[in-house]
Design a protein around this motif. Structure first.
Motif, PDB file in Angstrom:
ATOM      1  N   GLY A 145       0.723  -1.187   0.016  1.00 37.59           N
ATOM      2  CA  GLY A 145       0.072  -0.058  -0.061  1.00 37.59           C
ATOM      3  C   GLY A 145       0.858   1.214   0.047  1.00 37.59           C
ATOM      4  N   LEU A 146       1.908   1.318   0.848  1.00 38.18           N
ATOM      5  CA  LEU A 146       2.932   2.591   0.775  1.00 38.18           C
ATOM      6  C   LEU A 146       3.349   2.724  -0.495  1.00 38.18           C
ATOM      7  N   ALA A 147       4.124   1.542  -1.304  1.00 38.68           N
ATOM      8  CA  ALA A 147       4.729   1.415  -2.392  1.00 38.68           C
ATOM      9  C   ALA A 147       3.996   1.950  -3.524  1.00 38.68           C
ATOM     10  N   ALA A 148       2.471   1.647  -3.319  1.00 42.56           N
ATOM     11  CA  ALA A 148       1.568   2.099  -4.549  1.00 42.56           C
ATOM     12  C   ALA A 148       1.440   3.597  -4.316  1.00 42.56           C
ATOM     13  N   GLU A 149       1.753   4.449  -3.506  1.00 41.21           N
ATOM     14  CA  GLU A 149       1.550   5.767  -3.510  1.00 41.21           C
ATOM     15  C   GLU A 149       2.724   6.428  -4.505  1.00 41.21           C
ATOM     16  N   ASP A 150       3.553   5.696  -4.990  1.00 45.14           N
ATOM     17  CA  ASP A 150       4.648   5.994  -5.890  1.00 45.14           C
ATOM     18  C   ASP A 150       3.904   5.569  -7.337  1.00 45.14           C
ATOM     19  N   GLY A 151       3.488   6.396  -8.334  1.00 47.64           N
ATOM     20  CA  GLY A 151       2.830   6.308  -9.577  1.00 47.64           C
ATOM     21  C   GLY A 151       3.674   5.161 -10.217  1.00 47.64           C
ATOM     22  N   ALA A 152       5.365   5.453 -10.370  1.00 50.96           N
ATOM     23  CA  ALA A 152       5.854   4.354 -11.031  1.00 50.96           C
ATOM     24  C   ALA A 152       5.772   3.242 -10.426  1.00 50.96           C
ATOM     25  N   LEU A 153       5.719   2.897  -9.129  1.00 46.00           N
ATOM     26  CA  LEU A 153       5.765   1.468  -8.532  1.00 46.00           C
ATOM     27  C   LEU A 153       4.457   1.112  -8.428  1.00 46.00           C
ATOM     28  N   MET A 154       3.440   1.800  -8.695  1.00 50.74           N
ATOM     29  CA  MET A 154       2.085   1.399  -8.347  1.00 50.74           C
ATOM     30  C   MET A 154       1.949   0.345  -9.013  1.00 50.74           C
ATOM     31  N   PRO A 155       1.788  -0.004 -10.282  1.00 48.71           N
ATOM     32  CA  PRO A 155       1.563  -1.202 -11.059  1.00 48.71           C
ATOM     33  C   PRO A 155       1.875  -2.577 -10.327  1.00 48.71           C
ATOM     34  N   LEU A 156       3.372  -2.480 -10.072  1.00 49.35           N
ATOM     35  CA  LEU A 156       3.865  -3.519  -9.398  1.00 49.35           C
ATOM     36  C   LEU A 156       3.451  -3.644  -8.035  1.00 49.35           C
ATOM     37  N   ALA A 157       2.975  -2.872  -7.264  1.00 45.04           N
ATOM     38  CA  ALA A 157       2.714  -2.878  -6.045  1.00 45.04           C
ATOM     39  C   ALA A 157       1.320  -3.423  -5.895  1.00 45.04           C
ATOM     40  N   GLN A 158       0.618  -3.159  -6.788  1.00 42.98           N
ATOM     41  CA  GLN A 158      -0.997  -3.783  -7.187  1.00 42.98           C
ATOM     42  C   GLN A 158      -0.865  -5.001  -7.315  1.00 42.98           C
ATOM     43  N   ALA A 159       0.128  -5.479  -8.378  1.00 45.72           N
ATOM     44  CA  ALA A 159       0.163  -6.743  -8.521  1.00 45.72           C
ATOM     45  C   ALA A 159       0.816  -7.595  -7.301  1.00 45.72           C
ATOM     46  N   GLY A 160       1.740  -7.151  -6.343  1.00 42.47           N
ATOM     47  CA  GLY A 160       1.848  -7.655  -5.111  1.00 42.47           C
ATOM     48  C   GLY A 160       0.631  -7.799  -4.303  1.00 42.47           C
ATOM     49  N   SER A 161      -0.289  -6.801  -4.298  1.00 45.94           N
ATOM     50  CA  SER A 161      -1.343  -6.866  -3.607  1.00 45.94           C
ATOM     51  C   SER A 161      -2.358  -8.028  -4.022  1.00 45.94           C
ATOM     52  N   ALA A 162      -2.361  -7.951  -5.411  1.00 46.92           N
ATOM     53  CA  ALA A 162      -3.141  -8.983  -6.074  1.00 46.92           C
ATOM     54  C   ALA A 162      -2.770 -10.323  -5.460  1.00 46.92           C
ATOM     55  N   TRP A 163      -1.621 -10.554  -5.285  1.00 51.12           N
ATOM     56  CA  TRP A 163      -0.936 -11.917  -4.985  1.00 51.12           C
ATOM     57  C   TRP A 163      -1.528 -12.292  -3.542  1.00 51.12           C
ATOM     58  N   VAL A 164      -1.425 -11.269  -2.611  1.00 55.47           N
ATOM     59  CA  VAL A 164      -1.689 -11.489  -1.157  1.00 55.47           C
ATOM     60  C   VAL A 164      -3.376 -11.831  -0.896  1.00 55.47           C
ATOM     61  N   ARG A 165      -4.119 -11.101  -1.897  1.00 54.80           N
ATOM     62  CA  ARG A 165      -5.473 -11.304  -2.095  1.00 54.80           C
ATOM     63  C   ARG A 165      -5.868 -12.661  -2.659  1.00 54.80           C
ATOM     64  N   PHE A 166      -4.899 -12.994  -3.628  1.00 51.71           N
ATOM     65  CA  PHE A 166      -5.037 -14.552  -4.125  1.00 51.71           C
ATOM     66  C   PHE A 166      -4.831 -15.630  -2.884  1.00 51.71           C
ATOM     67  N   ILE A 167      -3.671 -15.294  -2.317  1.00 47.65           N
ATOM     68  CA  ILE A 167      -3.420 -16.578  -1.443  1.00 47.65           C
ATOM     69  C   ILE A 167      -4.646 -16.573  -0.351  1.00 47.65           C
ATOM     70  N   ASP A 168      -5.207 -15.262  -0.001  1.00 47.02           N
ATOM     71  CA  ASP A 168      -6.486 -15.468   0.944  1.00 47.02           C
ATOM     72  C   ASP A 168      -7.623 -15.937   0.257  1.00 47.02           C
ATOM     73  N   ALA A 169      -7.691 -15.420  -1.064  1.00 45.17           N
ATOM     74  CA  ALA A 169      -8.900 -16.247  -1.856  1.00 45.17           C
ATOM     75  C   ALA A 169      -8.848 -17.698  -1.907  1.00 45.17           C
ATOM     76  N   SER A 170      -7.555 -18.034  -2.210  1.00 48.38           N
ATOM     77  CA  SER A 170      -7.522 -19.633  -2.650  1.00 48.38           C
ATOM     78  C   SER A 170      -7.401 -20.431  -1.221  1.00 48.38           C
ATOM     79  N   SER A 171      -7.324 -20.013  -0.201  1.00 45.24           N
ATOM     80  CA  SER A 171      -7.140 -20.509   1.021  1.00 45.24           C
ATOM     81  C   SER A 171      -8.526 -21.095   1.657  1.00 45.24           C
ATOM     82  N   PRO A 172      -8.326 -21.974   2.865  1.00 48.76           N
ATOM     83  CA  PRO A 172      -9.636 -22.788   3.407  1.00 48.76           C
ATOM     84  C   PRO A 172     -10.537 -21.560   4.033  1.00 48.76           C
ATOM     85  N   ARG A 173      -9.996 -20.505   4.347  1.00 47.90           N
ATOM     86  CA  ARG A 173     -10.794 -19.505   4.872  1.00 47.90           C
ATOM     87  C   ARG A 173     -11.592 -19.090   3.936  1.00 47.90           C
TER      88      ARG A 173
END
Length: 461
Positions: free
Chosen positions: A185-213
């Motif tokens: 979230g902090l990294a996404a505040e930098d416009g140049a790094l935002m796409p990669l930071a959002q991709a990293g966030s998507a990974w965390v969200r996918f880990i959660d979505a694919s978990s038994p939880r």
């Protein structure tokens, strides 16, 4: 006869009658006592039988869970052994080269490139892991967003090495992943790094979505879609974000979207060679593409997504000699066979190989080859217990004229269905994989074994 004789006779008859009545009442009392004892014994044996049945079911459930846990433990051990082998080979190649202290611009740029590759392609070398973690620890006031991005990447590496998973009963993200989200979230505040930071966030969200939880709950998958879309920023997604998006789409029954993303991920994975990450990406893409083509059984062949996915599959999934069934199902099975081959090359366990092998049964069910579906499910059961596989065993058996020696297997399959939770059957994807009549049969079976529970596709879009 004298009056005395008559009196004696009358007295004798009265005594005999009293004795007969006594015997009669005694017999009736004994009979009532026996009936009472029989009833009491009946209730006792019923209660004992009920307790025995409950105990037997508890033992069966324990055996079921033990087998599942043992398979999962073996899979984790195999994964750790594979990682140890990879680390050992990299150490040999490094030949004792010392790690650079880092902290300069060149090291920072190299670390950011390593994180980009890790997020988009799923793998980095041991040296790159050390570089990411070393650079993440530097306190550089002139590049706070970059350091935050590196900390997020280092956190994902830490999570991967741990082999942990988000538990079904977890109320929130584990601390490691929560910190990773904050850093991205902090990294996404930098416009140049935002796409990669959002991709990293998507990974965390996918880990959660694919978990038994979550088990691919709609809201969690929508968060994956949103983060992946934000990471694209007008450019094509990398193969790993494509896979995350495709997995969620497939589990939600959005077949055409899944076909498109899996096919693109397979194209981008290229020839995997000996690279573990590339092989894993290819395996996931083959598995998803083959499974999604089964779900697309009844869809028109002139759709853009299906046309594209079919072309990719025809190039990447050669048909086996003597393949049977409809053309699309042959192609689906061929892609699943490729996924199984990739799993072997990744040295996965037989249980993990069956993660792709069980889906072949759905291709047989689509072509109404119930005997082949049942036989395949029987083979898979010998390697592990899977919700879909047990359901296929039960559904396919209903269409066989003679189950014969496999009748006990069908009984066990139905019992195992009751041990899985309803959510583990991923009903939205199951609805896409099966024809409408077979899906109704599957739902009826699940409802029979889970009385009073909602057996519906809650995430249908």
């Amino acid at each position: 006869m004298s009056s005395d004789g008559e009196s004696d006779l009358i007295a004798l008859v009265e005594r005999e009658q009293r004795g007969f009545r006594l015997i009669l009442f005694s017999g009736l009392a004994t009979l009532l006592l026996l009936v009472g004892m029989s009833a009491a014994l009946g209730f006792y044996y019923f209660d004992v039988s009920r307790d025995l049945n409950a105990t037997a079911r508890q033992l069966q459930a324990q055996a079921f869970e033990t087998r599942r846990q043992l398979d999962q433990q073996n899979n984790r051990v195999a994964a750790q052994e594979a990682r140890i082998r990879r680390v050992h080979e990299e150490i040999r190649r490094l030949g004792g080269t010392a790690a650079k202290a880092g902290g300069d611009g060149a090291s920072l740029a190299a670390a950011l490139e390593a994180v980009r590759r890790y997020i988009n392609e799923g793998g980095v070398s041991l040296a790159q892991e050390r570089l990411i973690e070393t650079e993440a620890e530097h306190d550089a006031a002139d590049a706070p967003a970059a350091r935050a991005l590196l900390r997020g990447g280092a956190g994902l590496l830490q999570w991967a090495r741990s082999g942990d998973a988000i538990a079904r009963e977890a109320k929130e993200l584990p601390p490691v992943l929560a910190r990773v989200q904050e850093d991205f979230g902090l990294a996404a505040e930098d416009g140049a790094l935002m796409p990669l930071a959002q991709a990293g966030s998507a990974w965390v969200r996918f880990i959660d979505a694919s978990s038994p939880r979550s088990n691919f709950a709609r809201a969690d998958c929508e968060a994956v879609f949103a983060a992946a879309a934000a990471s694209a920023a007008g450019t094509p997604l990398g193969p790993q974000p494509l896979y995350w998006r495709a997995q969620c789409a497939r589990k939600l029954g959005r077949t055409q979207e899944a076909l498109r993303d899996y096919a693109q991920a397979l194209q981008q994975s290229g020839a995997p060679g000996e690279d573990f990450a590339a092989r894993t990406l290819a395996m996931n893409a083959f598995h998803g593409l083959g499974t999604s083509m089964i779900a697309a059984f009844a869809q028109p062949s002139d759709g853009a997504e299906i046309t594209f996915a079919t072309q990719v599959a025809q190039q990447a999934c050669p048909l086996t000699a003597g393949a049977k069934g409809s053309a699309r199902m042959q192609l689906a099975v061929a892609c699943l066979d490729q996924a199984i081959d990739m799993r072997r090359r990744l040295r996965q366990t037989q249980n993990e190989l069956s993660g792709s092998g069980e889906n072949i049964s759905f291709a047989y069910l689509r072509d109404k080859d119930f005997a082949a579906a049942f036989d395949n499910a029987q083979r898979i059961e010998r390697t592990g217990l899977f919700p879909w596989n047990e359901l296929v065993r039960a559904v396919a058996s209903q269409h066989l004229t003679n189950v014969g020696a496999n009748r006990e297997a069908v009984t066990v399959a139905r019992r195992n269905i009751s041990f899985f939770s309803v959510g583990q059957f991923n009903l939205c994807e199951l609805q896409a994989l099966l024809s409408p009549p077979l899906y109704q049969e599957a739902v009826a079976l699940i409802r029979t074994e889970h009385k009073g529970e909602d057996v519906v596709c809650a995430a249908a879009s």
